[in-house]
Write a protein that holds these residues in place. Structure first.
Motif, PDB file in Angstrom:
ATOM      1  N   GLU A  11      33.371  37.054  37.660  1.00  0.00           N
ATOM      2  CA  GLU A  11      34.577  36.784  37.813  1.00  0.00           C
ATOM      3  C   GLU A  11      35.441  37.810  36.986  1.00  0.00           C
ATOM      4  N   ALA A  12      34.853  38.544  35.900  1.00  0.00           N
ATOM      5  CA  ALA A  12      35.485  39.599  35.032  1.00  0.00           C
ATOM      6  C   ALA A  12      36.007  40.660  36.023  1.00  0.00           C
ATOM      7  N   PRO A  13      37.117  41.502  35.620  1.00  0.00           N
ATOM      8  CA  PRO A  13      37.444  42.708  36.389  1.00  0.00           C
ATOM      9  C   PRO A  13      36.449  43.758  36.097  1.00  0.00           C
ATOM     10  N   LEU A  14      36.415  44.730  36.921  1.00  0.00           N
ATOM     11  CA  LEU A  14      35.401  45.714  36.810  1.00  0.00           C
ATOM     12  C   LEU A  14      35.600  46.505  35.749  1.00  0.00           C
ATOM     13  N   GLN A  43      39.360  44.492  40.582  1.00  0.00           N
ATOM     14  CA  GLN A  43      38.517  43.749  41.360  1.00  0.00           C
ATOM     15  C   GLN A  43      37.331  43.201  40.601  1.00  0.00           C
ATOM     16  N   ASN A  44      36.862  42.248  41.053  1.00  0.00           N
ATOM     17  CA  ASN A  44      35.578  41.532  40.216  1.00  0.00           C
ATOM     18  C   ASN A  44      34.523  41.457  41.376  1.00  0.00           C
TER      19      ASN A  44
END
Length: 67
Positions: A11-14, A43-44
């Protein structure tokens, strides 16, 4: 403990994952693109898996593992 960690990574952003893996964000996006995954830094992995009909852990492996 395994699932909370996995969920946090998925769920972490790139951009955050690039920091964690000490990878330049542009380099990470290029690496994903080379594997057919177009992405933006905000985005994740969950979003990418849904958009590209891919397994979340496959994409996580592309991000985390060195080639």
């Amino acid at each position: 403990m395994k699932w909370p960690i996995s969920n946090a990574l998925i769920e972490a952003p790139l951009s955050a994952l690039a920091d964690v893996t000490r990878t330049d964000p542009a380099e990470l996006l290029a690496k994903l693109k080379a594997h057919g995954v177009t992405a933006t830094p905000d985005q994740n992995i969950k979003e990418l898996a849904d958009a590209h009909d891919m397994d979340e852990f496959h994409i996580l492996g592309l991000v985390i593992l060195r080639e």
